[in-house]
Design a protein around this motif. Structure first.
Motif, PDB file in Angstrom:
ATOM      1  N   GLY A 116       7.152   9.898  -3.174  1.00 22.85           N
ATOM      2  CA  GLY A 116       6.632   8.562  -3.370  1.00 22.85           C
ATOM      3  C   GLY A 116       6.102   8.339  -4.783  1.00 22.85           C
ATOM      4  O   GLY A 116       5.752   9.289  -5.492  1.00 22.85           O
ATOM      5  N   THR A 117       6.024   7.085  -5.191  1.00 21.51           N
ATOM      6  CA  THR A 117       5.644   6.757  -6.572  1.00 21.51           C
ATOM      7  C   THR A 117       4.393   5.878  -6.643  1.00 21.51           C
ATOM      8  O   THR A 117       4.002   5.454  -7.735  1.00 21.51           O
ATOM      9  CB  THR A 117       6.809   6.028  -7.268  1.00 21.51           C
ATOM     10  OG1 THR A 117       7.150   4.847  -6.512  1.00 21.51           O
ATOM     11  CG2 THR A 117       8.028   6.919  -7.376  1.00 21.51           C
ATOM     12  N   PHE A 118       3.764   5.597  -5.516  1.00 18.03           N
ATOM     13  CA  PHE A 118       2.631   4.675  -5.497  1.00 18.03           C
ATOM     14  C   PHE A 118       1.496   5.137  -6.406  1.00 18.03           C
ATOM     15  O   PHE A 118       0.981   4.364  -7.225  1.00 18.03           O
ATOM     16  CB  PHE A 118       2.117   4.520  -4.060  1.00 18.03           C
ATOM     17  CG  PHE A 118       0.899   3.644  -3.932  1.00 18.03           C
ATOM     18  CD1 PHE A 118       1.038   2.270  -3.798  1.00 18.03           C
ATOM     19  CD2 PHE A 118      -0.377   4.197  -3.929  1.00 18.03           C
ATOM     20  CE1 PHE A 118      -0.082   1.457  -3.678  1.00 18.03           C
ATOM     21  CE2 PHE A 118      -1.496   3.389  -3.804  1.00 18.03           C
ATOM     22  CZ  PHE A 118      -1.353   2.017  -3.684  1.00 18.03           C
ATOM     23  N   ASP A 119       1.100   6.390  -6.303  1.00 11.71           N
ATOM     24  CA  ASP A 119      -0.076   6.880  -7.027  1.00 11.71           C
ATOM     25  C   ASP A 119       0.095   6.765  -8.539  1.00 11.71           C
ATOM     26  O   ASP A 119      -0.827   6.323  -9.243  1.00 11.71           O
ATOM     27  CB  ASP A 119      -0.368   8.327  -6.638  1.00 11.71           C
ATOM     28  CG  ASP A 119      -0.835   8.464  -5.196  1.00 11.71           C
ATOM     29  OD1 ASP A 119      -1.372   7.472  -4.669  1.00 11.71           O
ATOM     30  OD2 ASP A 119      -0.661   9.551  -4.604  1.00 11.71           O
ATOM     31  N   PRO A 179       0.828  -1.206   0.000  1.00 13.24           N
ATOM     32  CA  PRO A 179       0.000   0.000   0.000  1.00 13.24           C
ATOM     33  C   PRO A 179       0.862   1.255   0.000  1.00 13.24           C
ATOM     34  O   PRO A 179       2.089   1.193   0.150  1.00 13.24           O
ATOM     35  CB  PRO A 179      -0.815  -0.123   1.280  1.00 13.24           C
ATOM     36  CG  PRO A 179      -0.005  -1.013   2.161  1.00 13.24           C
ATOM     37  CD  PRO A 179       0.682  -1.976   1.247  1.00 13.24           C
ATOM     38  N   LYS A 180       0.228   2.383  -0.151  1.00 15.67           N
ATOM     39  CA  LYS A 180       0.933   3.649  -0.383  1.00 15.67           C
ATOM     40  C   LYS A 180       2.041   3.925   0.633  1.00 15.67           C
ATOM     41  O   LYS A 180       3.180   4.217   0.256  1.00 15.67           O
ATOM     42  CB  LYS A 180      -0.079   4.798  -0.380  1.00 15.67           C
ATOM     43  CG  LYS A 180       0.525   6.167  -0.673  1.00 15.67           C
ATOM     44  CD  LYS A 180      -0.556   7.230  -0.731  1.00 15.67           C
ATOM     45  CE  LYS A 180       0.027   8.625  -0.893  1.00 15.67           C
ATOM     46  NZ  LYS A 180       0.773   8.778  -2.163  1.00 15.67           N
ATOM     47  N   ASP A 181       1.750   3.842   1.927  1.00 15.17           N
ATOM     48  CA  ASP A 181       2.765   4.193   2.921  1.00 15.17           C
ATOM     49  C   ASP A 181       3.930   3.208   2.916  1.00 15.17           C
ATOM     50  O   ASP A 181       5.085   3.587   3.140  1.00 15.17           O
ATOM     51  CB  ASP A 181       2.152   4.308   4.325  1.00 15.17           C
ATOM     52  CG  ASP A 181       1.424   3.049   4.746  1.00 15.17           C
ATOM     53  OD1 ASP A 181       1.017   2.265   3.876  1.00 15.17           O
ATOM     54  OD2 ASP A 181       1.254   2.836   5.975  1.00 15.17           O
ATOM     55  N   HIS A 210       4.899   1.279   0.221  1.00 12.57           N
ATOM     56  CA  HIS A 210       5.624   1.433  -1.035  1.00 12.57           C
ATOM     57  C   HIS A 210       6.461   2.717  -1.052  1.00 12.57           C
ATOM     58  O   HIS A 210       7.648   2.701  -1.412  1.00 12.57           O
ATOM     59  CB  HIS A 210       4.623   1.448  -2.197  1.00 12.57           C
ATOM     60  CG  HIS A 210       5.246   1.676  -3.534  1.00 12.57           C
ATOM     61  ND1 HIS A 210       5.680   0.646  -4.332  1.00 12.57           N
ATOM     62  CD2 HIS A 210       5.506   2.834  -4.220  1.00 12.57           C
ATOM     63  CE1 HIS A 210       6.188   1.149  -5.451  1.00 12.57           C
ATOM     64  NE2 HIS A 210       6.096   2.475  -5.407  1.00 12.57           N
ATOM     65  N   ASP A 211       5.845   3.820  -0.632  1.00 14.43           N
ATOM     66  CA  ASP A 211       6.518   5.122  -0.714  1.00 14.43           C
ATOM     67  C   ASP A 211       7.645   5.293   0.303  1.00 14.43           C
ATOM     68  O   ASP A 211       8.407   6.259   0.207  1.00 14.43           O
ATOM     69  CB  ASP A 211       5.498   6.245  -0.542  1.00 14.43           C
ATOM     70  CG  ASP A 211       4.612   6.409  -1.768  1.00 14.43           C
ATOM     71  OD1 ASP A 211       4.923   5.796  -2.808  1.00 14.43           O
ATOM     72  OD2 ASP A 211       3.596   7.139  -1.683  1.00 14.43           O
TER      73      ASP A 211
END
Length: 476
Positions: free
Chosen positions: A221-224, A206-208, A210-211
């Motif tokens: 961060g690059t998740f989005d 998830p975003k936190d 991954h980033d």
């Protein structure tokens, strides 16, 4: 030499490396005293050992020559040509093998692979493939694109694919690429899907999660952007997600994310690389490492529960962390079959099994090793004498020590060139060996426990081997 271990339930086993099998502890006297084992007094047990093809003598290696190396490569190598299309990357992931945390590896540069160099590599590889098909008709020409971030040089990737597709080759080529996913536009995705690419994308969770590690040069961060770009892929059947985790990762959050996200399931879940020269893991505190171990223990308990209830999802994050590792420990080719005659111990492959081409046109063993051990170039082809020299050094510095030692996991070791190379030579790290034995012992314990809970878990692989496991180990 056998390795003694216990399952989580307290049942005692031995692992016999010569045949790559585990047995209940009651067989330990047989294998520890095989030299004085009487055939006449133990006909039944001796017959069983013969059926298992127990190798009484210690393994040895063959010396490398120009001819036996070339024959080996033509018959068992040429599995893929990997083109390093650029040394540049638009990200600066914290655990990247080309970061300052891996001082024996190259750094990021702005160098790109040029078409004349790529064409020479492709032509040579296909010429070798034609020769190899006479010995091994199962070969498939496979082209992999590597970076840096390979999509920074998409024009060359496209040119390569169009060139190869227009060659009148008898076997359809296969293509694969590993990308950070940030440049997957609709146009690029369409091209990759139309050309039947195996598409691997790095996505840690998830975003936190991954980033925390996968960031731009400005530490964003690059998740989005990756999630947005995955939507550009119309056919997700060829999509493979490759999560990486470290001591700080929340593996429960990652497991839930991949279980519920409308994405392709993970194809492989990997711990951050521990190749020779890495200092990445030194950044974690003792407390962080202990907390990680507690998480792993709890996650395994959850996994056991799912196995017992027949609720296991073989595509899940936890399955790739634990189940795949258990299957690999029990059923991997390194366990089921004899190693290559050049390397009867460790997990190294013969240079040339794969061909890795750098932006400057040099051939290397693979992308994981330092670039100070070239095995040829695009102008001269594979240098069999250089390969023989590498094999000879590795045999003398690593293999001979392994065979002379009382190591109980020569077959299961997994240590390869990348773990033993510095920039100039090979070195067998005794502490690395001890750590590896400890890890294998834990893996065997976990795998044996899975077998006790549900021996049908190991339902794939060599049929006779599975029958022997159930006969000798779990009593079916």
């Amino acid at each position: 030499m056998v390795l003694n271990f216990e399952s989580y339930n307290g049942n005692r086993y031995i692992y016999v490396d010569e045949i790559g099998m585990i047995f209940p502890n009651k067989y330990s006297d047989v294998f520890n005293n095989l030299d004085t084992f009487s055939r006449e007094n133990n006909k039944t047990k001796w017959k069983n050992l013969l059926q298992l093809k127990y190798l009484k003598n210690k393994p040895n290696y063959i010396k490398s020559t120009f001819f036996n190396i070339k024959k080996n490569i033509l018959s068992m190598g040429l599995q893929q040509l990997t083109l390093e299309v650029t040394e540049e990357c638009n990200l600066r992931c914290n655990y990247c093998i080309y970061s300052e945390k891996y001082p024996t590896r190259r750094s990021f540069t702005s160098r790109y692979l040029k078409w004349p160099v790529a064409k020479k590599a492709i032509d040579y590889y296909l010429s070798m493939m034609r020769e190899g098909l006479k010995i091994n008709p199962n070969l498939t020409p496979t082209f992999t694109f590597y970076g840096g971030e390979p999509l920074l040089n998409f024009d060359l990737i496209k040119q390569t694919v169009e060139y190869v597709n227009n060659i009148n080759f008898l076997i359809k080529p296969a293509y694969s690429i590993t990308t950070n996913g940030t440049l997957l536009t609709k146009k690029i995705s369409k091209f990759l899907v139309e050309n039947d690419f195996s598409l691997a994308i790095s996505l840690d969770g998830p975003k936190d999660e991954h980033d925390r590690n996968r960031v731009t040069q400005n530490k964003r961060g690059t998740f989005d952007i990756i999630i947005k770009n995955i939507d550009n892929i119309n056919d997700k059947s060829k999509l493979h997600i490759l999560p990486v985790f470290d001591y700080k990762s929340d593996i429960f959050k990652n497991n839930d994310f991949f279980q519920n996200a409308n994405l392709a399931k993970p194809d492989r879940v990997s711990f951050v690389s521990t190749v020779s020269g890495s200092n990445y893991h030194e950044s974690f505190s003792i407390e962080e490492i202990e907390l990680y171990r507690q998480k792993i223990k709890k996650a395994k308990e959850q996994f056991f529960g799912e196995v017992l209830k027949d609720q296991i999802d073989r595509s899940s994050y936890f399955f790739h962390m634990f189940g795949t590792k258990a299957e690999r420990t029990i059923l991997a080719p390194a366990v089921l079959y004899q190693h290559d005659a050049f390397f009867p111990a460790t997990g190294s492959c013969v240079p040339g099994k794969k061909i890795f081409v750098t932006v400057d046109g040099f051939y290397h063993i693979c992308e994981r090793v330092p670039y100070t051990f070239p095995i040829g170039d695009v102008d001269s082809g594979l240098n069999y004498y250089a390969i023989a020299n590498i094999i000879d050094k590795y045999q003398k510095k690593v293999i001979e020590n392994c065979l002379a030692s009382d190591c109980p996991i020569k077959r299961l070791c997994g240590i390869c060139f990348s773990h033993c190379m510095n920039n100039t030579d090979f070195e067998r790290d005794s502490q690395l060996c001890k750590n590896r034995i400890h890890e294998v012992k834990k893996d065997l314990s976990f795998a044996a426990t899975l077998g006790e809970y549900k021996n049908s878990f190991f339902s794939k692989g060599n049929f006779n081997y599975i029958l022997n496991l159930k006969k000798y180990v779990w009593g079916d």
